[in-house]
Design a protein around this motif. Sequence first.
Motif, PDB file in Angstrom:
ATOM      1  N   UNK A 146      -2.977  -9.862  40.184  1.00 31.77           N
ATOM      2  CA  UNK A 146      -1.614 -10.089  40.657  1.00 31.77           C
ATOM      3  C   UNK A 146      -0.980 -11.247  39.897  1.00 31.77           C
ATOM      4  N   UNK A 147       0.252 -11.076  39.466  1.00 35.81           N
ATOM      5  CA  UNK A 147       0.996 -12.144  38.805  1.00 35.81           C
ATOM      6  C   UNK A 147       2.044 -12.680  39.782  1.00 35.81           C
ATOM      7  N   UNK A 148       1.776 -13.872  40.321  1.00 34.73           N
ATOM      8  CA  UNK A 148       2.731 -14.509  41.239  1.00 34.73           C
ATOM      9  C   UNK A 148       3.384 -15.734  40.603  1.00 34.73           C
ATOM     10  N   UNK A 149       2.623 -16.476  39.806  1.00 27.64           N
ATOM     11  CA  UNK A 149       3.125 -17.652  39.111  1.00 27.64           C
ATOM     12  C   UNK A 149       2.835 -17.507  37.616  1.00 27.64           C
ATOM     13  N   UNK A 150       3.641 -16.714  36.897  1.00 24.03           N
ATOM     14  CA  UNK A 150       3.384 -16.530  35.457  1.00 24.03           C
ATOM     15  C   UNK A 150       3.701 -17.809  34.683  1.00 24.03           C
ATOM     16  N   UNK A 151       2.713 -18.295  33.953  1.00 23.38           N
ATOM     17  CA  UNK A 151       2.871 -19.554  33.226  1.00 23.38           C
ATOM     18  C   UNK A 151       2.114 -19.484  31.907  1.00 23.38           C
ATOM     19  N   UNK A 152       2.397 -20.449  31.054  1.00 22.85           N
ATOM     20  CA  UNK A 152       1.565 -20.652  29.879  1.00 22.85           C
ATOM     21  C   UNK A 152       0.433 -21.574  30.322  1.00 22.85           C
ATOM     22  N   UNK A 153      -0.708 -20.979  30.601  1.00 22.13           N
ATOM     23  CA  UNK A 153      -1.828 -21.719  31.188  1.00 22.13           C
ATOM     24  C   UNK A 153      -2.418 -22.682  30.166  1.00 22.13           C
ATOM     25  N   UNK A 154      -3.249 -23.593  30.645  1.00 23.67           N
ATOM     26  CA  UNK A 154      -3.979 -24.494  29.754  1.00 23.67           C
ATOM     27  C   UNK A 154      -5.083 -23.722  29.029  1.00 23.67           C
ATOM     28  N   UNK A 155      -5.865 -22.964  29.800  1.00 22.80           N
ATOM     29  CA  UNK A 155      -6.904 -22.128  29.213  1.00 22.80           C
ATOM     30  C   UNK A 155      -8.223 -22.816  28.956  1.00 22.80           C
ATOM     31  N   UNK A 156      -8.269 -24.155  29.056  1.00 20.35           N
ATOM     32  CA  UNK A 156      -9.514 -24.889  28.789  1.00 20.35           C
ATOM     33  C   UNK A 156      -9.639 -26.009  29.822  1.00 20.35           C
ATOM     34  N   UNK A 195      -2.217 -26.106  22.901  1.00 17.99           N
ATOM     35  CA  UNK A 195      -2.371 -24.909  22.093  1.00 17.99           C
ATOM     36  C   UNK A 195      -3.199 -23.787  22.678  1.00 17.99           C
ATOM     37  N   UNK A 196      -4.221 -24.100  23.475  1.00 24.15           N
ATOM     38  CA  UNK A 196      -5.171 -23.062  23.896  1.00 24.15           C
ATOM     39  C   UNK A 196      -4.520 -21.941  24.715  1.00 24.15           C
ATOM     40  N   UNK A 197      -3.501 -22.271  25.497  1.00 23.40           N
ATOM     41  CA  UNK A 197      -2.903 -21.253  26.352  1.00 23.40           C
ATOM     42  C   UNK A 197      -2.102 -20.207  25.605  1.00 23.40           C
ATOM     43  N   UNK A 198      -1.834 -20.450  24.310  1.00 23.73           N
ATOM     44  CA  UNK A 198      -1.035 -19.501  23.546  1.00 23.73           C
ATOM     45  C   UNK A 198      -1.615 -19.327  22.147  1.00 23.73           C
ATOM     46  N   UNK A 199      -2.953 -19.320  22.049  1.00 15.97           N
ATOM     47  CA  UNK A 199      -3.576 -19.112  20.749  1.00 15.97           C
ATOM     48  C   UNK A 199      -4.003 -17.655  20.611  1.00 15.97           C
ATOM     49  N   UNK A 200      -4.924 -17.357  19.697  1.00 19.97           N
ATOM     50  CA  UNK A 200      -5.276 -15.963  19.435  1.00 19.97           C
ATOM     51  C   UNK A 200      -6.396 -15.445  20.325  1.00 19.97           C
ATOM     52  N   UNK A 201      -6.807 -16.234  21.301  1.00 24.61           N
ATOM     53  CA  UNK A 201      -7.788 -15.782  22.280  1.00 24.61           C
ATOM     54  C   UNK A 201      -7.087 -15.416  23.587  1.00 24.61           C
ATOM     55  N   UNK A 202      -7.667 -14.472  24.307  1.00 27.15           N
ATOM     56  CA  UNK A 202      -7.224 -14.193  25.655  1.00 27.15           C
ATOM     57  C   UNK A 202      -7.473 -15.425  26.536  1.00 27.15           C
TER      58      UNK A 202
END
Length: 582
Positions: free
Chosen positions: A445-455, A476-483
Amino acid sequence: MTTDSSGYSMYVFRSGRRNVPGQRLVAELADDLRALDAPAGVERRPGVVLRALVRAGELESILTDAGAGSAPLLAELTDDLAVLLVGGDGAGARAIPDGPTSDHGRSDVWPRTARRPTTSQALAALAAIDVPATVPTSPPEGFSFYALHPLDFARLAARLASPPAPVRVVGIRSIGTTLSAVTAAALRRLGIRAGRITVRPAGHPYDRRVELGARELAWVQDGIAEGAQFWVADEGPGFSGSSFLSTGDALVGAGVPRGNIVFLGSRAPDPDALVAPDGARRWRSFRAERAECGTQLPGDAGEFIGGGAWRRRLYEEESRWPPSWTSMERLKYLSRDGSRILKFEGMGRYGAECLERAHGVFRARFGPEPRDEGQGFLSYPWLPGRPLQAGDLSDAVLERLADYCAFRASAFPVPTLATDEIVTMARNNFSLEMGNELPGELQLEIARPVLVDGKMDPHEWLGSASGELFKVDASGHGDDHFLPGPTDIAWDLAGAIIEWRMAPGARRAFLERYRRRSGDDPERRLPAYLLAYALLRLGYAAMAAASLQDDGEARRLSAARHRYRAALIDGLGAAASSGALG
């Protein structure tokens, strides 16, 4: 040490494709063009020529893919900026300089006067282009992640140049658009006749095809008639090599002698490892040359601390090192006086967005203040302190983690997102790891769509002597070439829970603090994200371990893989009972 070959088939990379307003791209490029025309006595911002060139190449590629009539105009602008970059950093220039006309196999779009267009002419032409309301785009990986600098290809062109033979440069879109412009500009600067076109390979990623249209074929025939060499410019090659191979095959099919074709790339592959059909034989039938990457550094760059080397400065014992996919780490250097860390965060629009996010994290007092060092590098103060470990979890740490997640949920919102790629990743990695199918369809479920930190790993937090906790690598990690890429903030909440190995009580306190700070109750959607997070990190660790030759690193990554597998098994029951596996 032997590794599990299933790691090579894990799903960890994402497409990175997103839709952005077309006029936004035009406006950003126009801002850079205005900065080029800085008044006398005003120091130009570092890297503005580079940023404008990368943005122009990106927009040219988008418009060419769309078949827009304004694409040739953007090609001319890309060429002009390439001339400016190759001729110097543009520090004293006040207009796009004079230069020879490049040959795009089409009619001229600029008025043919004694001078190339001024910046004001370029801005007027840019304002008149017809760009779609929204356009699909993705970061040029070499410029965004791998510190591939356009001037790396200029140096390669100078090394290979053999006057007076003319050269026809074929750029592979997307990033090959900019690389082809710089390569041709570097050749013309040496007095060699050079022109360029770009192509877009299509089809399965492992077996792409290039179809040359009538104008491209005529351009190729003209080159054959004048005895030209044909240079194919792109980053890579990647896993298959099929973009290069399909372009080379198309040129051979058009009558170019195979010996007149040269591949210009950013790495030298093992031909036997290419997965394109008959890849090894096809690759060896062409000449291939590699540009040296990572050589265009800020002047203050000192000791190299990338590739996991930073751990030697932060840990007394190697046994405490966190695992790292060392070959995928961004370039990092200490400043010459040791007071700052310089990190490659990306060129062009991607790097500008990273800088903006880093400033946001700093203003919210969660991270150090960034500084733009040019060439795609940002720098941050080298903070005194130590990286944390899961055993450092305390009430104060839980509050800091929750506050940071609440900050990102409000500071970096994005439009509503699809979850298809994450779901595909989860199915693929579960099947490879467990030997059977995921028991149900993952419901994200997407309730709070954001550019996450990811790390959210403990070692990504530094504890100072005064007790302050700072988040590093937050831009950078939230929008790099990794999921996962941009997704629900529940991804970072799940990451914090798993990476810090939170016991049930700590988890409740963490989520309650987040709820109070954000007004968002993530409990219902969290089980699905815990499962997806474990599956991605498991796949990442497995692929990294399989790809590295370092036994010590492979052992650390394999241990991480087993830890994520345990988190996966623990989360399956909760996911099923919550309805996360529909």
